[in-house]
Design a protein around this motif. Sequence first.
Motif, short mmCIF file in Angstrom:
data_model
loop_
_atom_site.label_atom_id
_atom_site.label_comp_id
_atom_site.label_asym_id
_atom_site.label_seq_id
_atom_site.Cartn_x
_atom_site.Cartn_y
_atom_site.Cartn_z
N GLY A 1 0.79 -1.23 0.00
CA GLY A 1 0.00 0.00 0.00
C GLY A 1 0.82 1.28 0.00
N VAL A 2 2.06 1.21 -0.43
CA VAL A 2 2.93 2.39 -0.37
C VAL A 2 2.47 3.51 -1.31
N VAL A 3 1.92 3.16 -2.46
CA VAL A 3 1.49 4.20 -3.40
C VAL A 3 0.25 4.89 -2.81
N GLY A 4 0.42 6.16 -2.49
CA GLY A 4 -0.63 6.94 -1.86
C GLY A 4 -0.46 7.10 -0.35
N ARG A 5 0.53 6.41 0.22
CA ARG A 5 0.75 6.48 1.67
C ARG A 5 1.63 7.68 2.02
N LYS A 6 1.39 8.25 3.17
CA LYS A 6 2.22 9.34 3.67
C LYS A 6 3.58 8.76 4.09
N ALA A 7 4.65 9.44 3.75
CA ALA A 7 6.00 8.98 4.07
C ALA A 7 6.19 8.86 5.58
N GLY A 8 6.94 7.85 5.97
CA GLY A 8 7.32 7.68 7.37
C GLY A 8 6.21 7.20 8.27
N GLU B 1 14.47 10.58 10.87
CA GLU B 1 13.74 11.83 11.13
C GLU B 1 13.44 12.59 9.83
N PRO B 2 14.40 12.68 8.89
CA PRO B 2 14.08 13.37 7.63
C PRO B 2 12.91 12.73 6.87
N ASN B 3 12.80 11.42 6.94
CA ASN B 3 11.69 10.76 6.25
C ASN B 3 10.38 11.03 6.99
N LYS B 4 10.39 10.91 8.32
CA LYS B 4 9.17 11.13 9.11
C LYS B 4 8.64 12.55 8.95
N THR B 5 9.54 13.51 8.79
CA THR B 5 9.12 14.92 8.76
C THR B 5 9.13 15.50 7.34
N SER B 6 9.26 14.66 6.34
CA SER B 6 9.36 15.15 4.95
C SER B 6 8.06 15.77 4.45
N GLY B 7 6.94 15.34 5.00
CA GLY B 7 5.65 15.84 4.52
C GLY B 7 5.23 15.24 3.18
N LEU B 8 5.99 14.28 2.70
CA LEU B 8 5.70 13.68 1.39
C LEU B 8 4.59 12.65 1.48
N THR B 9 3.90 12.51 0.38
CA THR B 9 2.99 11.39 0.16
C THR B 9 3.54 10.66 -1.05
N TRP B 10 3.62 9.36 -0.96
CA TRP B 10 4.22 8.55 -2.02
C TRP B 10 3.25 8.36 -3.19
N ASP B 11 2.95 9.46 -3.87
CA ASP B 11 2.19 9.35 -5.12
C ASP B 11 3.17 8.93 -6.22
N ALA C 1 18.26 12.80 -3.00
CA ALA C 1 17.90 14.12 -3.52
C ALA C 1 16.49 14.51 -3.08
N VAL C 2 15.62 13.52 -2.92
CA VAL C 2 14.23 13.78 -2.54
C VAL C 2 14.10 13.92 -1.02
N LEU D 1 7.25 9.10 -6.01
CA LEU D 1 7.98 7.83 -6.04
C LEU D 1 8.95 7.76 -7.22
N MET D 2 8.52 8.29 -8.36
CA MET D 2 9.40 8.28 -9.54
C MET D 2 10.70 9.01 -9.23
N LYS D 3 10.60 10.18 -8.65
CA LYS D 3 11.81 10.94 -8.30
C LYS D 3 12.62 10.22 -7.22
N TYR D 4 11.93 9.70 -6.20
CA TYR D 4 12.61 9.05 -5.09
C TYR D 4 13.34 7.78 -5.52
N LEU D 5 12.67 6.99 -6.34
CA LEU D 5 13.30 5.74 -6.78
C LEU D 5 14.51 5.99 -7.69
N ARG D 6 14.55 7.12 -8.33
CA ARG D 6 15.70 7.46 -9.17
C ARG D 6 16.85 8.02 -8.33
N ASN D 7 16.53 8.77 -7.25
CA ASN D 7 17.58 9.38 -6.44
C ASN D 7 17.04 9.68 -5.04
N PRO D 8 16.99 8.68 -4.16
CA PRO D 8 16.38 8.87 -2.84
C PRO D 8 16.94 10.03 -2.04
#
Length: 124
Positions: free
Chosen positions: A50-57, A66-76, A89-90, A80-87
Amino acid sequence: MVSALALAATSGAALADGDPAAGQATFKICKACHQIGENAKNFVGPVLNGVVGRKAGTYPGYNYSEPNKTSGLTWDEATLMKYLRNPRAVVPGTKMAFPGLPTDQDAANVIAYLKQFGPDGKKM
């Protein structure tokens, strides 16, 4: 010129969709740290059910950086495309040591594979 634009639009759509079967093959790299499926457990990295659509961390029981928990990202898909290419940097400071997938197509394929699994680990 019109043919070139049509080709570019078609290849972009194919890239965005990804191939789940190819993604499953590419995901073998990810299995060194992540599990997915009905019996998945947190490992070096969190479960990816269920990672696609889940809030990071937020996957229960995983000790995120801590950077992942507080990133504010949602894995849309776009994130994910950017993260999987260069974690790194994201999410600078992430503890994910993986440098990234080599191509956008690899990332699109992995995302297509991941999208098959609901939060319970069952294929949808």
